[in-house]
Design a protein around this motif. Structure first.
Motif, PDB file in Angstrom:
ATOM      1  N   THR A  41       0.640  -1.329   0.106  1.00 20.70           N
ATOM      2  CA  THR A  41       0.035   0.067   0.072  1.00 20.70           C
ATOM      3  C   THR A  41       0.882   1.287  -0.240  1.00 20.70           C
ATOM      4  O   THR A  41       0.364   2.386  -0.444  1.00 20.70           O
ATOM      5  CB  THR A  41      -0.730  -0.104   1.131  1.00 20.70           C
ATOM      6  N   GLY A  42       2.146   1.030   0.416  1.00 17.42           N
ATOM      7  CA  GLY A  42       2.683   2.473   0.396  1.00 17.42           C
ATOM      8  C   GLY A  42       2.798   3.059   1.777  1.00 17.42           C
ATOM      9  O   GLY A  42       3.417   4.152   2.238  1.00 17.42           O
ATOM     10  N   ALA A  43       2.048   2.344   2.815  1.00 15.14           N
ATOM     11  CA  ALA A  43       1.565   2.789   4.175  1.00 15.14           C
ATOM     12  C   ALA A  43       2.824   2.518   5.044  1.00 15.14           C
ATOM     13  O   ALA A  43       3.535   1.692   4.872  1.00 15.14           O
ATOM     14  CB  ALA A  43       0.334   2.338   4.974  1.00 15.14           C
ATOM     15  N   PRO A  44       3.341   3.713   5.985  1.00 14.66           N
ATOM     16  CA  PRO A  44       4.555   3.423   6.824  1.00 14.66           C
ATOM     17  C   PRO A  44       4.173   2.240   7.704  1.00 14.66           C
ATOM     18  O   PRO A  44       3.339   1.885   8.213  1.00 14.66           O
ATOM     19  CB  PRO A  44       4.365   4.686   7.591  1.00 14.66           C
ATOM     20  N   ILE A  45       5.337   1.399   7.810  1.00 11.31           N
ATOM     21  CA  ILE A  45       5.305   0.478   8.761  1.00 11.31           C
ATOM     22  C   ILE A  45       6.157   0.776   9.973  1.00 11.31           C
ATOM     23  O   ILE A  45       5.234   0.669  11.068  1.00 11.31           O
ATOM     24  CB  ILE A  45       5.998  -0.558   8.443  1.00 11.31           C
ATOM     25  N   ALA A  46       7.203   1.104  10.264  1.00  9.47           N
ATOM     26  CA  ALA A  46       7.940   1.572  11.108  1.00  9.47           C
ATOM     27  C   ALA A  46       8.884   2.725  11.150  1.00  9.47           C
ATOM     28  O   ALA A  46       9.360   2.935  10.121  1.00  9.47           O
ATOM     29  CB  ALA A  46       8.828   0.356  11.748  1.00  9.47           C
ATOM     30  N   GLU A  47       9.245   3.371  12.194  1.00  7.74           N
ATOM     31  CA  GLU A  47      10.490   4.460  12.243  1.00  7.74           C
ATOM     32  C   GLU A  47      11.616   3.500  12.965  1.00  7.74           C
ATOM     33  O   GLU A  47      11.485   3.182  14.266  1.00  7.74           O
ATOM     34  CB  GLU A  47      10.279   5.802  12.807  1.00  7.74           C
ATOM     35  N   LEU A  48      12.296   3.183  12.215  1.00  9.02           N
ATOM     36  CA  LEU A  48      13.638   2.216  12.749  1.00  9.02           C
ATOM     37  C   LEU A  48      14.829   3.267  13.030  1.00  9.02           C
ATOM     38  O   LEU A  48      15.142   4.115  12.346  1.00  9.02           O
ATOM     39  CB  LEU A  48      14.138   1.429  11.569  1.00  9.02           C
ATOM     40  N   PRO A  49      15.255   3.235  14.225  1.00  9.54           N
ATOM     41  CA  PRO A  49      16.777   3.768  14.607  1.00  9.54           C
ATOM     42  C   PRO A  49      17.903   3.152  13.881  1.00  9.54           C
ATOM     43  O   PRO A  49      17.891   2.132  13.543  1.00  9.54           O
ATOM     44  CB  PRO A  49      16.927   3.426  16.042  1.00  9.54           C
ATOM     45  N   GLU A  50      18.588   4.226  13.247  1.00  7.15           N
ATOM     46  CA  GLU A  50      19.809   3.869  12.483  1.00  7.15           C
ATOM     47  C   GLU A  50      20.899   3.701  13.257  1.00  7.15           C
ATOM     48  O   GLU A  50      21.527   4.634  14.259  1.00  7.15           O
ATOM     49  CB  GLU A  50      19.810   4.813  11.308  1.00  7.15           C
ATOM     50  N   SER A  51      21.986   2.971  13.086  1.00  7.31           N
ATOM     51  CA  SER A  51      23.149   2.560  13.927  1.00  7.31           C
ATOM     52  C   SER A  51      24.197   3.372  13.063  1.00  7.31           C
ATOM     53  O   SER A  51      24.450   3.623  12.023  1.00  7.31           O
ATOM     54  CB  SER A  51      23.525   0.884  13.825  1.00  7.31           C
ATOM     55  N   THR A  52      25.181   3.685  13.824  1.00  5.97           N
ATOM     56  CA  THR A  52      26.299   4.474  13.463  1.00  5.97           C
ATOM     57  C   THR A  52      27.506   3.568  13.617  1.00  5.97           C
ATOM     58  O   THR A  52      27.542   2.381  13.822  1.00  5.97           O
ATOM     59  CB  THR A  52      26.654   5.722  14.144  1.00  5.97           C
ATOM     60  N   ASP A  53      28.827   3.840  13.022  1.00  4.30           N
ATOM     61  CA  ASP A  53      30.027   3.117  13.024  1.00  4.30           C
ATOM     62  C   ASP A  53      30.289   2.771  14.474  1.00  4.30           C
ATOM     63  O   ASP A  53      31.007   1.806  14.824  1.00  4.30           O
ATOM     64  CB  ASP A  53      31.062   3.848  12.172  1.00  4.30           C
ATOM     65  N   GLU A  54      30.122   3.768  15.396  1.00  2.00           N
ATOM     66  CA  GLU A  54      30.394   3.671  16.901  1.00  2.00           C
ATOM     67  C   GLU A  54      29.280   2.342  17.399  1.00  2.00           C
ATOM     68  O   GLU A  54      29.901   1.863  18.199  1.00  2.00           O
ATOM     69  CB  GLU A  54      30.187   4.972  17.575  1.00  2.00           C
ATOM     70  N   ASP A  55      28.207   2.437  16.756  1.00  4.20           N
ATOM     71  CA  ASP A  55      27.001   1.403  17.278  1.00  4.20           C
ATOM     72  C   ASP A  55      27.725   0.111  16.782  1.00  4.20           C
ATOM     73  O   ASP A  55      27.699  -0.819  17.647  1.00  4.20           O
ATOM     74  CB  ASP A  55      25.883   1.893  16.729  1.00  4.20           C
ATOM     75  N   VAL A  56      28.100   0.195  15.546  1.00  3.31           N
ATOM     76  CA  VAL A  56      28.790  -1.439  15.168  1.00  3.31           C
ATOM     77  C   VAL A  56      29.768  -1.697  16.264  1.00  3.31           C
ATOM     78  O   VAL A  56      29.932  -2.799  16.398  1.00  3.31           O
ATOM     79  CB  VAL A  56      29.102  -1.252  13.732  1.00  3.31           C
ATOM     80  N   ALA A  57      30.850  -0.756  16.292  1.00  2.79           N
ATOM     81  CA  ALA A  57      31.945  -0.983  17.306  1.00  2.79           C
ATOM     82  C   ALA A  57      31.502  -1.510  18.629  1.00  2.79           C
ATOM     83  O   ALA A  57      31.788  -2.686  19.347  1.00  2.79           O
ATOM     84  CB  ALA A  57      32.732  -0.130  17.412  1.00  2.79           C
ATOM     85  N   THR A  58      30.147  -1.169  19.076  1.00  2.00           N
ATOM     86  CA  THR A  58      29.692  -1.458  20.133  1.00  2.00           C
ATOM     87  C   THR A  58      29.107  -2.760  20.169  1.00  2.00           C
ATOM     88  O   THR A  58      29.398  -3.864  21.152  1.00  2.00           O
ATOM     89  CB  THR A  58      28.649  -0.366  20.800  1.00  2.00           C
ATOM     90  N   ALA A  59      28.393  -3.076  19.097  1.00  2.00           N
ATOM     91  CA  ALA A  59      27.833  -4.443  18.933  1.00  2.00           C
ATOM     92  C   ALA A  59      29.030  -5.526  18.870  1.00  2.00           C
ATOM     93  O   ALA A  59      28.803  -6.545  19.406  1.00  2.00           O
ATOM     94  CB  ALA A  59      27.104  -4.432  17.560  1.00  2.00           C
TER      95      ALA A  59
END
Length: 524
Positions: A41-59
């Motif tokens: 439908t094109g309707a919104p599903i979710a607003e997802l938070p985006e990770s950064t390089d620093e978040d990848v390092a934390t992961a």
């Protein structure tokens, strides 16, 4: 095409547990957000938070700490988590089917293929992993005197980048053997289908998976993808051949291994003795499952001249009768494409082929009346090498039909591509079909099936040749790639050197004689 009614349920996607799932994304306290939309439908599903390089390092930091503890647990204990997940997945399948359909636009029966695949994978590795990973005695340098044992160790943390088209199968499907082998996983799913992977993580945690063992980051591939690959001890990537080459180069620069399942231009060969009803029915599944957005789906069909007309009559009747719908029931045969980009590629390939002289035997048009990204299942005839649809991967509901009179010619034409992922052969003579199958340049070949027979055989390897990739998933290869082999050799009684009182020349002659005797006796 036959269009199923668009009722109110088809216009509004189910309520999904978005808030609960997005909390599992590894992000900082104030992340930027991206909105995903439902292909139906094109309707919104979710607003997802985006990770950064620093978040990848934390992961990776969290994953490495969890992996050290996880690897110490017996294989049977690790496998038990996934056997529990097998049961919970089947019991709660309606939840994940709703999420998969909402994020991908595929119909329910095609979403169920992913549930089936993951359940099979859980059961296979849950039951077989201990045997695959056990230490094994190997032939030593000197019989009796040298004991050699092969030991398997986990790689460490696997960096996994998964695509949008089969978001359950191609995310957790690879994570299962990686984690049972003792690894942790840092995954970047495609943003469009991140909720599917997050649901799997949420349920697996309920089944006893350690909290930090599987980390999920979300973001644009070119932005955080290199960070995921750049910290991994092993890389597992599914996606386009172009991006796969870049992933391989980055992994090679760090001297870490990589498994890549990439594109395909898969061929189906219909031999003159094929069961036409069965072949026509199978061709519909082979070409149009998940609207053709399946790396192993058929895009080229080679049909023997003697049966071309009766086969096409049966095939086209089935294509024309397919039910297209934007709904969450079980009464539709094909759904939507996932994005405007996919729709544009399909439209470009079909329109260019038509302009250059190809004939549209069925379909050939978008269906905005059903939803913003719908395109009819399309069959083309008269395709030649000047047309993009001839050699480029379309990744949509489009198949081109070619005629042959000689099987050798059909095999050569089927092999006439840089890709080599999947193929299909149809015949009443299965022995003959298997002979033809072995001549096709593809990692999997199905006889009297399109793709499901090989893909669903969890104990057998699946992957590509040529531009279709490196490595295999499923079977022994699918778990051993996530391990490092170590040889522990113990020498008994005498060293591997001239013993006391013997010269080096006498020692070499003694070894020469021993080698000849062992060959004569058949010692391996």
């Amino acid at each position: 095409m036959t269009d199923t009614a668009r009722d109110a349920a088809s216009a509004i996607h189910p309520v999904l547990p978005v808030d609960r799932l997005v909390r599992r994304v590894v992000t900082g306290p104030m992340p930027t957000r991206v909105t995903t939309r439902a292909p139906f439908t094109g309707a919104p599903i979710a607003e997802l938070p985006e990770s950064t390089d620093e978040d990848v390092a934390t992961a990776y930091e969290r994953a490495r700490a969890a992996q050290a503890r996880w690897a110490e647990r017996p294989v049977a204990d690790r496998a038990a988590v996934f056997l529990r997940f097998h049961d919970r997945l089947l019991a709660r399948q309606d939840e994940i089917l709703d999420i998969i359909q909402t994020e991908t636009g595929k119909v329910r029966k095609h979403a169920f293929e992913e549930v089936l695949d993951v359940a099979l994978t859980c059961r296979h590795y849950g039951r077989r992993a201990r045997g695959y990973l056990r230490s094994r005695r190997r032939a030593g340098a000197l019989p009796v005197l040298t004991k050699a044992v092969e030991v398997r160790h986990p790689k460490g943390v696997v960096g996994l980048v998964s695509p949008w088209n089969y978001p359950l199968s191609l995310s957790i499907g690879d994570a299962i053997p990686a984690m049972i082998a003792g690894n942790a996983v840092v995954m970047k799913p495609d943003t469009q289908t991140a909720l599917t992977a997050l649901w799997a993580l949420d349920v697996l945690t309920e089944c006893g998976l350690p909290e930090d063992l599987w980390q999920i980051v979300v973001g644009d591939g070119p932005v955080i993808g290199p960070a995921v690959i750049g910290r991994a001890d092993y890389v597992c990537f599914t996606g386009s051949t172009r991006t796969g080459r870049q992933v391989a180069q980055q992994a090679a620069a760090r001297l870490v291994g990589a498994s890549l399942e990439l594109g395909g231009k898969n061929a189906m060969v219909v031999l003159p003795d094929a069961d036409l009803e069965r072949a026509a029915e199978g061709a519909v599944r082979a070409c149009f499952s998940s609207a053709g957005q399946l790396c192993v789906s058929i895009e080229r069909m080679y049909v023997h001249a003697d049966i071309r007309d009766p086969f096409l009559e049966r095939f086209l009747a089935r294509v024309e009768g397919m039910r297209l719908a934007a709904g969450y029931g079980w009464d539709a045969d094909m759904g939507s494409l996932v994005s405007r980009r996919q729709l544009d590629t399909v439209t470009r390939h079909v329109d260019q082929a038509r302009e250059l002289g190809a004939t549209v035997l069925a379909g050939g048009r978008a269906r905005p009346d059903l939803g913003p990204l719908f395109y009819e299942p399309t069959v083309l005839d008269g395709v030649d090498p000047d047309m993009a649809v001839c050699a480029e991967e379309t990744f949509g509901p489009v198949v081109s039909v070619y005629t042959f009179t000689d099987t050798d010619d059909a095999v050569a034409r089927a092999n006439g591509t840089a890709y080599g992922l999947n193929a299909s052969v149809w015949t009443r003579n299965t022995r003959r079909g298997e002979e033809v199958a072995r001549r096709l340049h593809a990692g999997t070949v199905n006889v009297n099936e399109g793709y499901a027979a090989a893909y669903g055989s969890a104990g057998a390897p699946m992957g590509g040749m040529g531009d279709s990739g490196l490595g295999r998933r499923h079977g022994v290869d699918g778990i051993m790639k996530f391990t490092e082999a170590q040889t522990v050799a113990t020498q008994r009684l005498i060293p591997i050197a001239a013993p006391f009182g013997m010269t080096d020349e006498q020692w070499s002659r003694s070894l020469t004689l021993s080698l000849r005797i062992m060959k004569t006796l058949g010692v391996r």
